[in-house]
Design a protein around this motif. Sequence first.
Motif, PDB file in Angstrom:
ATOM      1  N   UNK A  19       0.927  -1.361   0.109  1.00 34.74           N
ATOM      2  CA  UNK A  19      -0.050   0.075  -0.052  1.00 34.74           C
ATOM      3  C   UNK A  19       0.784   1.316   0.021  1.00 34.74           C
ATOM      4  N   UNK A  20       2.098   1.238   0.442  1.00 36.29           N
ATOM      5  CA  UNK A  20       2.932   2.081   0.612  1.00 36.29           C
ATOM      6  C   UNK A  20       3.938   2.444  -0.763  1.00 36.29           C
ATOM      7  N   UNK A  21       3.719   1.538  -1.598  1.00 40.02           N
ATOM      8  CA  UNK A  21       4.471   1.540  -2.843  1.00 40.02           C
ATOM      9  C   UNK A  21       5.599   1.056  -2.745  1.00 40.02           C
ATOM     10  N   UNK A  22       6.153   0.280  -1.974  1.00 38.38           N
ATOM     11  CA  UNK A  22       7.396  -0.307  -1.982  1.00 38.38           C
ATOM     12  C   UNK A  22       7.522  -1.382  -2.980  1.00 38.38           C
ATOM     13  N   UNK A  23       8.558  -1.395  -3.710  1.00 37.23           N
ATOM     14  CA  UNK A  23       8.773  -2.580  -4.792  1.00 37.23           C
ATOM     15  C   UNK A  23       9.523  -3.579  -4.398  1.00 37.23           C
ATOM     16  N   UNK A  24       8.992  -4.666  -4.831  1.00 39.98           N
ATOM     17  CA  UNK A  24       9.734  -6.217  -4.377  1.00 39.98           C
ATOM     18  C   UNK A  24       9.769  -6.901  -5.514  1.00 39.98           C
ATOM     19  N   UNK A  25      11.167  -7.129  -6.029  1.00 38.39           N
ATOM     20  CA  UNK A  25      11.239  -8.179  -7.205  1.00 38.39           C
ATOM     21  C   UNK A  25      10.680  -9.304  -6.830  1.00 38.39           C
ATOM     22  N   UNK A  26       9.828 -10.011  -7.730  1.00 40.64           N
ATOM     23  CA  UNK A  26       9.187 -11.133  -7.318  1.00 40.64           C
ATOM     24  C   UNK A  26       7.881 -11.027  -6.350  1.00 40.64           C
ATOM     25  N   UNK A  27       7.652 -12.126  -5.558  1.00 42.40           N
ATOM     26  CA  UNK A  27       6.873 -12.154  -4.540  1.00 42.40           C
ATOM     27  C   UNK A  27       7.059 -12.515  -3.423  1.00 42.40           C
ATOM     28  N   UNK A  28       8.430 -12.619  -3.305  1.00 41.37           N
ATOM     29  CA  UNK A  28       9.243 -13.028  -2.051  1.00 41.37           C
ATOM     30  C   UNK A  28      10.541 -12.281  -1.936  1.00 41.37           C
ATOM     31  N   UNK A  29      11.075 -12.416  -0.686  1.00 42.51           N
ATOM     32  CA  UNK A  29      12.369 -11.618  -0.569  1.00 42.51           C
ATOM     33  C   UNK A  29      12.213 -10.303   0.000  1.00 42.51           C
ATOM     34  N   UNK A  30      13.159  -9.400   0.003  1.00 46.07           N
ATOM     35  CA  UNK A  30      13.259  -8.061   0.302  1.00 46.07           C
ATOM     36  C   UNK A  30      12.631  -7.006  -0.505  1.00 46.07           C
ATOM     37  N   UNK A  31      12.197  -5.910   0.082  1.00 43.95           N
ATOM     38  CA  UNK A  31      11.709  -4.850  -0.725  1.00 43.95           C
ATOM     39  C   UNK A  31      12.903  -3.606  -0.815  1.00 43.95           C
ATOM     40  N   UNK A  49       9.462 -12.687  18.041  1.00 47.37           N
ATOM     41  CA  UNK A  49       8.893 -12.726  19.476  1.00 47.37           C
ATOM     42  C   UNK A  49       7.332 -12.587  19.103  1.00 47.37           C
ATOM     43  N   UNK A  50       6.658 -13.119  17.930  1.00 46.99           N
ATOM     44  CA  UNK A  50       5.260 -13.095  17.645  1.00 46.99           C
ATOM     45  C   UNK A  50       4.719 -11.718  17.350  1.00 46.99           C
ATOM     46  N   UNK A  51       5.814 -10.691  17.126  1.00 43.80           N
ATOM     47  CA  UNK A  51       5.420  -9.392  16.510  1.00 43.80           C
ATOM     48  C   UNK A  51       6.051  -9.306  15.139  1.00 43.80           C
ATOM     49  N   UNK A  52       5.354  -8.723  14.140  1.00 43.94           N
ATOM     50  CA  UNK A  52       5.809  -8.518  12.749  1.00 43.94           C
ATOM     51  C   UNK A  52       6.730  -7.034  12.939  1.00 43.94           C
ATOM     52  N   UNK A  53       7.959  -7.216  12.163  1.00 48.15           N
ATOM     53  CA  UNK A  53       8.839  -6.182  12.284  1.00 48.15           C
ATOM     54  C   UNK A  53       9.328  -5.914  10.971  1.00 48.15           C
ATOM     55  N   UNK A  54      10.053  -4.780  10.797  1.00 42.80           N
ATOM     56  CA  UNK A  54      10.725  -4.560   9.528  1.00 42.80           C
ATOM     57  C   UNK A  54      12.243  -3.965   9.656  1.00 42.80           C
ATOM     58  N   UNK A  55      13.095  -4.074   8.861  1.00 43.02           N
ATOM     59  CA  UNK A  55      14.461  -3.286   8.882  1.00 43.02           C
ATOM     60  C   UNK A  55      15.063  -3.146   7.447  1.00 43.02           C
ATOM     61  N   UNK A  63      11.354  -1.152  12.616  1.00 43.29           N
ATOM     62  CA  UNK A  63      10.573  -1.080  13.878  1.00 43.29           C
ATOM     63  C   UNK A  63       9.280  -1.844  13.441  1.00 43.29           C
ATOM     64  N   UNK A  64       8.056  -0.965  14.110  1.00 38.33           N
ATOM     65  CA  UNK A  64       6.744  -1.342  13.752  1.00 38.33           C
ATOM     66  C   UNK A  64       5.930  -0.919  12.448  1.00 38.33           C
ATOM     67  N   UNK A  65       4.775  -1.228  12.339  1.00 39.47           N
ATOM     68  CA  UNK A  65       3.941  -0.612  11.205  1.00 39.47           C
ATOM     69  C   UNK A  65       4.002   1.036  11.440  1.00 39.47           C
ATOM     70  N   UNK A  66       3.912   1.444  12.468  1.00 33.54           N
ATOM     71  CA  UNK A  66       3.866   2.928  12.569  1.00 33.54           C
ATOM     72  C   UNK A  66       5.187   3.499  12.151  1.00 33.54           C
ATOM     73  N   UNK A  67       6.404   2.599  12.437  1.00 34.33           N
ATOM     74  CA  UNK A  67       7.493   3.290  12.052  1.00 34.33           C
ATOM     75  C   UNK A  67       7.654   3.297  10.532  1.00 34.33           C
ATOM     76  N   UNK A  68       7.078   2.066  10.154  1.00 40.94           N
ATOM     77  CA  UNK A  68       7.335   2.031   8.558  1.00 40.94           C
ATOM     78  C   UNK A  68       6.521   3.116   7.752  1.00 40.94           C
ATOM     79  N   UNK A  69       5.445   3.380   8.308  1.00 38.55           N
ATOM     80  CA  UNK A  69       4.618   4.613   7.656  1.00 38.55           C
ATOM     81  C   UNK A  69       5.532   5.893   8.135  1.00 38.55           C
ATOM     82  N   UNK A  70       6.178   6.086   9.307  1.00 40.90           N
ATOM     83  CA  UNK A  70       6.908   7.404   9.352  1.00 40.90           C
ATOM     84  C   UNK A  70       8.101   7.191   8.376  1.00 40.90           C
ATOM     85  N   UNK A  71       8.837   6.244   8.325  1.00 38.98           N
ATOM     86  CA  UNK A  71       9.963   6.094   7.393  1.00 38.98           C
ATOM     87  C   UNK A  71       9.381   6.420   5.796  1.00 38.98           C
ATOM     88  N   UNK A  72       8.511   5.678   5.329  1.00 39.73           N
ATOM     89  CA  UNK A  72       8.357   5.657   3.935  1.00 39.73           C
ATOM     90  C   UNK A  72       7.542   7.415   3.687  1.00 39.73           C
TER      91      UNK A  72
END
Length: 87
Positions: A19-31, A49-55, A63-72
Amino acid sequence: MASVEELKQRIDLHDLANRLGLSRPGDRGNYRSPHHDDKSPSLSIFEKGGVWRWKDHSQDTGGSCIDLVCYVKEMEVAEAIVYLHDL
């Protein structure tokens, strides 16, 4: 309105990245990083630890989903929370 913790638990980070428009080659792997020419995709999404994160390994930030929106979107936390509620 969902609490911040509820948002972090409910939001699928892969869906959010799309939704944020990040591109990802193929349907797996990193953005690709949204802030520089990223020939080797460096932004990963993972569960810890049962929580989804990004780096973004190229920028050493994550960080979290909030951090991803702030970053992008280059938003403040309060704006990002409103953005996520509107989604």
